[in-house]
Scaffold this motif. Structure first.
Motif: not given
Length: 98
Positions: A1-5, A10-21
């Motif tokens: 549940m925590i991981q899903n939230q 992360i998706r809502q805030e568009d947080i991406r790693d160095d590879n753009g993922e």
């Protein structure tokens, strides 16, 4: 549940790693942080294994990674003593500048 939230944030805030993922997040990080904190508190391997639910101490070495700040703090007295010894040794050397 925590991981899903967290993944939703992360998706809502568009947080991406160095590879753009999208940034990957797993709840296992909490277990690792707990194991590392127990290590920094100098808890013995058997107790760490028990607290993390391991049946042996075999995998406890993964948590035995001490951070740079703690390592510096815990070795400061020894390093300062060594510095004083070295300064005493080189004090008598001619033409030596620090």
């Amino acid at each position: 549940m925590i991981q899903n939230q967290i993944m939703k944030m992360i998706r809502q805030e568009d947080i991406r790693d160095d590879n753009g993922e999208f940034l990957k997040f797993g709840t296992h990080i909490f277990r690792h942080c707990y194991g590392k904190k127990l290590t920094e508190m100098h808890v013995d391997d058997w107790m760490i294994a028990k607290l993390l639910g391991h049946t042996s101490i075999y995998s406890v070495h993964h948590y035995r990674k001490i951070g740079n700040k703690l390592m510096a703090d815990e070795t400061r007295a020894a390093r300062e003593k060594m510095d004083m010894i070295l300064l005493d040794i080189i004090e008598g050397w001619d033409d030596y500048e620090i």
